[in-house]
Design an enzyme around this catalytic site. Structure first.
Site, PDB file in Angstrom:
ATOM      1  CB  CYS A  48      11.214 -16.616  -5.521  1.00  0.00           C
ATOM      2  SG  CYS A  48      10.079 -17.966  -5.132  1.00  0.00           S
ATOM      3  CB  CYS A  51      12.421 -10.407  -3.307  1.00  0.00           C
ATOM      4  SG  CYS A  51      10.927  -9.440  -3.036  1.00  0.00           S
ATOM      5  CG  HIS A  52      14.996 -14.103  -3.133  1.00  0.00           C
ATOM      6  ND1 HIS A  52      15.646 -13.965  -1.938  1.00  0.00           N
ATOM      7  CD2 HIS A  52      13.687 -14.269  -2.821  1.00  0.00           C
ATOM      8  CE1 HIS A  52      14.768 -14.057  -0.935  1.00  0.00           C
ATOM      9  NE2 HIS A  52      13.572 -14.234  -1.453  1.00  0.00           N
ATOM     10  CG  MET A 102      10.636 -14.733   3.649  1.00  0.00           C
ATOM     11  SD  MET A 102      11.054 -15.006   1.929  1.00  0.00           S
ATOM     12  CE  MET A 102      10.269 -16.599   1.697  1.00  0.00           C
ATOM     13  CG  HIS A 338      12.181  -1.286  -5.069  1.00  0.00           C
ATOM     14  ND1 HIS A 338      12.295  -2.536  -5.629  1.00  0.00           N
ATOM     15  CD2 HIS A 338      10.873  -1.152  -4.751  1.00  0.00           C
ATOM     16  CE1 HIS A 338      11.111  -3.124  -5.648  1.00  0.00           C
ATOM     17  NE2 HIS A 338      10.228  -2.295  -5.124  1.00  0.00           N
ATOM     18  CG  HIS A 380       8.094  -0.305  -0.857  1.00  0.00           C
ATOM     19  ND1 HIS A 380       6.931   0.126  -1.469  1.00  0.00           N
ATOM     20  CD2 HIS A 380       8.567  -1.324  -1.628  1.00  0.00           C
ATOM     21  CE1 HIS A 380       6.720  -0.618  -2.554  1.00  0.00           C
ATOM     22  NE2 HIS A 380       7.695  -1.504  -2.673  1.00  0.00           N
TER      23      HIS A 380
HETATM   24 FE1  DHE Z   1       6.156  -3.391  -7.251  1.00  0.00          FE
HETATM   25  C1  DHE Z   1       6.208  -0.150  -8.423  1.00  0.00           C
HETATM   26  C2  DHE Z   1       9.340  -3.842  -8.348  1.00  0.00           C
HETATM   27  C3  DHE Z   1       6.240  -6.451  -5.709  1.00  0.00           C
HETATM   28  C4  DHE Z   1       2.793  -3.216  -6.726  1.00  0.00           C
HETATM   29  N1  DHE Z   1       7.543  -2.187  -8.175  1.00  0.00           N
HETATM   30  C5  DHE Z   1       7.356  -0.886  -8.572  1.00  0.00           C
HETATM   31  C6  DHE Z   1       8.563  -0.422  -9.193  1.00  0.00           C
HETATM   32  C7  DHE Z   1       9.447  -1.470  -9.185  1.00  0.00           C
HETATM   33  C8  DHE Z   1       8.799  -2.587  -8.547  1.00  0.00           C
HETATM   34  C9  DHE Z   1      10.841  -1.485  -9.746  1.00  0.00           C
HETATM   35  C10 DHE Z   1       8.793   0.971  -9.761  1.00  0.00           C
HETATM   36  C11 DHE Z   1       8.319   1.067 -11.179  1.00  0.00           C
HETATM   37  C12 DHE Z   1       8.431   2.481 -11.752  1.00  0.00           C
HETATM   38  O1  DHE Z   1       8.026   3.441 -11.092  1.00  0.00           O
HETATM   39  O2  DHE Z   1       8.934   2.613 -12.880  1.00  0.00           O
HETATM   40  N2  DHE Z   1       7.577  -4.872  -6.997  1.00  0.00           N
HETATM   41  C13 DHE Z   1       8.803  -4.849  -7.554  1.00  0.00           C
HETATM   42  C14 DHE Z   1       9.521  -6.053  -7.195  1.00  0.00           C
HETATM   43  O3  DHE Z   1      10.657  -6.396  -7.617  1.00  0.00           O
HETATM   44  C15 DHE Z   1       8.728  -6.755  -6.163  1.00  0.00           C
HETATM   45  C16 DHE Z   1       9.353  -6.490  -4.799  1.00  0.00           C
HETATM   46  C17 DHE Z   1       8.670  -8.276  -6.285  1.00  0.00           C
HETATM   47  C18 DHE Z   1       8.089  -8.822  -7.568  1.00  0.00           C
HETATM   48  O4  DHE Z   1       8.152 -10.042  -7.759  1.00  0.00           O
HETATM   49  O5  DHE Z   1       7.587  -8.081  -8.407  1.00  0.00           O
HETATM   50  C19 DHE Z   1       7.401  -6.015  -6.290  1.00  0.00           C
HETATM   51  N3  DHE Z   1       4.760  -4.619  -6.343  1.00  0.00           N
HETATM   52  C20 DHE Z   1       4.998  -5.812  -5.792  1.00  0.00           C
HETATM   53  C21 DHE Z   1       3.786  -6.419  -5.294  1.00  0.00           C
HETATM   54  O6  DHE Z   1       3.686  -7.572  -4.772  1.00  0.00           O
HETATM   55  C22 DHE Z   1       2.694  -5.413  -5.433  1.00  0.00           C
HETATM   56  C23 DHE Z   1       2.336  -4.887  -4.042  1.00  0.00           C
HETATM   57  C24 DHE Z   1       1.398  -5.942  -6.062  1.00  0.00           C
HETATM   58  C25 DHE Z   1       1.485  -6.328  -7.522  1.00  0.00           C
HETATM   59  O7  DHE Z   1       0.644  -5.872  -8.294  1.00  0.00           O
HETATM   60  O8  DHE Z   1       2.373  -7.075  -7.875  1.00  0.00           O
HETATM   61  C26 DHE Z   1       3.421  -4.339  -6.242  1.00  0.00           C
HETATM   62  N4  DHE Z   1       4.770  -1.943  -7.511  1.00  0.00           N
HETATM   63  C27 DHE Z   1       3.426  -2.094  -7.275  1.00  0.00           C
HETATM   64  C28 DHE Z   1       2.734  -0.866  -7.639  1.00  0.00           C
HETATM   65  C29 DHE Z   1       3.716   0.034  -8.113  1.00  0.00           C
HETATM   66  C30 DHE Z   1       4.978  -0.681  -8.033  1.00  0.00           C
HETATM   67  C31 DHE Z   1       1.246  -0.621  -7.497  1.00  0.00           C
HETATM   68  C32 DHE Z   1       3.508   1.457  -8.650  1.00  0.00           C
HETATM   69  C33 DHE Z   1       3.331   2.454  -7.559  1.00  0.00           C
HETATM   70  C34 DHE Z   1       2.880   3.806  -8.088  1.00  0.00           C
HETATM   71  O9  DHE Z   1       2.031   4.437  -7.432  1.00  0.00           O
HETATM   72  O10 DHE Z   1       3.371   4.250  -9.134  1.00  0.00           O
END
Ligand code: DHE
Length: 560
Positions: A48, A51-52, A102, A338, A380
């Site tokens: 959680c 996001c929160h 959500m 983000h 996103h």
């Molecule tokens: Fe991500 C990138 C934050 C959930 C897979 N994600 C990012 C970035 C941030 C972020 C700040 C950019 C980083 C950078 O470029 O320096 N992500 C968050 C969250 O806060 C969020 C919403 C909730 C959490 O609890 O983390 C979240 N993200 C997810 C997932 O549930 C995903 C789909 C699967 C996983 O592995 O957790 C996921 N996020 C990704 C991926 C990237 C990413 C694969 C990089 C994308 C790219 O091509 O560079």
């Protein structure tokens, strides 16, 4: 009355008002045993907080404090909170999700866990401890010192085409040879690694766990392995390296969600050099105690990192040419920054202010905000996708979690042949019809296709599929590929979300992860980009919850 006495009385009144509000909240909140609280805390952190927020003040997700009140610009006060929503409503929201974005947790958490979490968030959040420079330094480990590492590549892998793949729920990263499709190494990392990034030379992979553990992998070793580690905070998402000429492989930077700060380290050992707090004022002029570090990217045209601060909406340009006397430019944009990526010229960084439905573009040459573009709900982009639109010239694309479109924004170009497109710059020139729940879009300079997933769509079929457009004629119907079916893997109860398209180094293949249940064997499905036919299904008993995939060459050079 003396000023100081008035001040004291006001402070006493405020503290006693706060005290009574807390006392009321505490009285109404469902009670939890110490063991239940510990269990709920762990689930909250894992599922959680992203996001929160740890303090539950909300960002991408809603505010989850027991009681909140806010004033709009006309002075009207609105109140709300988890206590007002109550146990039944909270259980429904957590279980089934909402139209507001959500996701449903009924296939991730048990009924008992959903009930527990509903009780937990009606209680006042604990403030987690801080994490100092000394603690960062104490956590630092060099597993293979620099002088004991190979001086040349010791394996026969085509390193440019290696994919670093997050195995989310096992706390590992799989290094897959893109040419042979063999898993060359599975390395233990932090919990639920978020992203992999490359050193300027392409030799080192940096992977950051959600638990703040940063691991440095040396691809030159006979079997690539972790050579150094450091814990940069309790909750983290981003990392990058110094890429400007003369600073290649010199520094790394990692951003922390909690505590809200970033750490600068030596690139080849991860020795911490500096910790900088990001607490401060939002773009609206209010103090925020938890401004988390979202995306970070290294500039190619200056010795600077672009560091995007989620809650404050401030974009920092951190100059690493003299880290002892650190200079930072602060650019106000919009709240809840983000993820984002470069435009085709790599001069402008475009970042989603997702809860404001805006894309902020920073000009890294002038160090100023170039544009703040209004877009559809919850953009996103991942890193976005760059291509030349037949009518509007160079564009950068973003998907949306909350809207059924892929948005195309015109980006500037120094190339004379693109001068005629200048009038469109920083405008939304087209919205291509898609479905909500899109996490990542991707293309490649050598491809004619634009790929987009729909991993968070509420329909199982759509969540398991990806869409592909012909960029030369976006009016042609898109191809919808059901990746779960194409994989030939047996049906499972949990949705196998088709997520994160990533190209091979030559731009000829597209790899898609099937993100299934936390104990299900899953797969990566490799498509031929020209024919859209499956080329290979990469699977293994250890292929559990694959999500992000990072091709070494494309990540090293920011190709998307
Ligand atoms: Fe991500 C990138 C934050 C959930 C897979 N994600 C990012 C970035 C941030 C972020 C700040 C950019 C980083 C950078 O470029 O320096 N992500 C968050 C969250 O806060 C969020 C919403 C909730 C959490 O609890 O983390 C979240 N993200 C997810 C997932 O549930 C995903 C789909 C699967 C996983 O592995 O957790 C996921 N996020 C990704 C991926 C990237 C990413 C694969 C990089 C994308 C790219 O091509 O560079």
């Amino acid at each position: 009355m003396k000023k100081s006495v008035v001040g004291m009385l006001a402070l006493t009144a405020m503290v006693s008002a706060m005290g009574s509000a807390f006392a009321q909240d505490a009285a109404k909140a469902p009670e939890l045993t110490a063991a239940e609280k510990e269990q709920a805390k762990k689930i909250y952190f894992e599922r959680c907080a992203g996001c929160h927020g740890v303090l539950r003040k909300g960002a991408t997700g809603k505010n989850l404090e027991p009681h909140w009140s806010k004033k709009d610009k006309d002075g009207n006060v609105t109140e709300g909170g988890t206590l007002k929503l109550g146990q039944n409503r909270l259980e429904k929201i957590i279980g089934y999700g909402t139209d507001g974005g959500m996701v449903n947790f009924d296939d991730i958490l048990t009924k008992e866990e959903i009930s527990l979490m509903s009780k937990y968030i009606q209680n006042t959040p604990d403030v987690p401890p801080e994490y100092s420079f000394k603690e960062t330094l104490d956590s630092w480990k060099v597993i293979v010192p620099v002088d004991k590492r190979p001086t040349k590549q010791m394996n026969n892998i085509n390193l440019k085409n290696v994919f670093s793949v997050t195995l989310r729920d096992t706390g590992e990263v799989a290094l897959i040879d893109g040419d042979t499709k063999e898993i060359r190494s599975i390395v233990k990392t932090g919990y639920a690694v978020h992203i992999s990034r490359l050193s300027a030379s392409g030799r080192y992979v940096y992977v950051i766990g959600r638990d703040g553990r940063l691991s440095l992998i040396d691809l030159w070793m006979e079997k690539p392995a972790v050579v150094a580690e450091v814990k940069i905070g309790f909750d983290a998402r981003s990392v990058d390296t110094s890429k400007f000429k003369g600073f290649e492989d010199k520094y790394a930077i990692a951003g922390s969600y909690w505590p809200p700060q970033y750490v600068i380290m030596d690139g080849d050992t991860l020795k911490p050099r500096k910790v900088v707090s990001t607490r401060g004022m939002t773009v609206d002029g209010e103090y925020h105690p938890e401004p988390r570090v979202a995306s970070i990217v290294a500039s190619f045209i200056k010795p600077e990192w672009v560091v995007n601060i989620k809650e404050t909406g401030q974009i920092l340009l951190v100059d690493y040419s003299d880290i002892e006397n650190l200079k930072t430019t602060t650019i106000a944009s919009a709240k809840f920054l983000h993820d984002g990526g470069w435009d085709a010229s790599k001069r402008y960084f475009l970042v989603a202010a997702n809860a404001s439905n805006k894309i902020a573009a920073v000009d890294t040459k002038t160090g100023k905000l170039a544009a703040l573009v209004d877009v559809a709900k919850i953009p996103h982009p991942g890193r976005g996708a760059n291509f030349v639109h037949p009518k509007f010239g160079p564009v950068w694309a973003t998907g949306h979690l909350g809207a059924d479109v892929v948005t195309l924004i015109s980006t500037p170009s120094d190339d004379k042949k693109n001068a005629k497109f200048k009038e469109y710059n920083w405008k939304v020139v087209q919205e291509i019809k898609h479905v909500p729940g899109n996490l990542f879009v991707k293309t490649h300079p050598k491809s004619k296709h634009l790929w987009a997933d729909s991993a968070q769509n509420s329909d199982k079929d759509r969540a398991e599929s990806v869409s592909v457009w012909d960029m030369a004629d976006l009016s042609k119907p898109k191809a919808i590929l059901n990746v779960a079916k194409d994989s030939g893997m047996p049906e499972a109860k949990a949705t196998k979300r088709a997520v994160h398209p990533e190209y091979s180094a030559d731009g000829k293949e597209v790899w898609i992860s099937l993100w299934g249940g936390k104990t299900d064997q899953s797969a990566i499905v490799v498509y031929d980009d020209a024919t859209l036919k499956v080329k290979k299904v990469i699977t293994d008993p250890k292929m559990i919850t694959p999500t992000g995939k990072f091709n070494v060459y494309n990540t090293q050079h920011d190709i998307y």
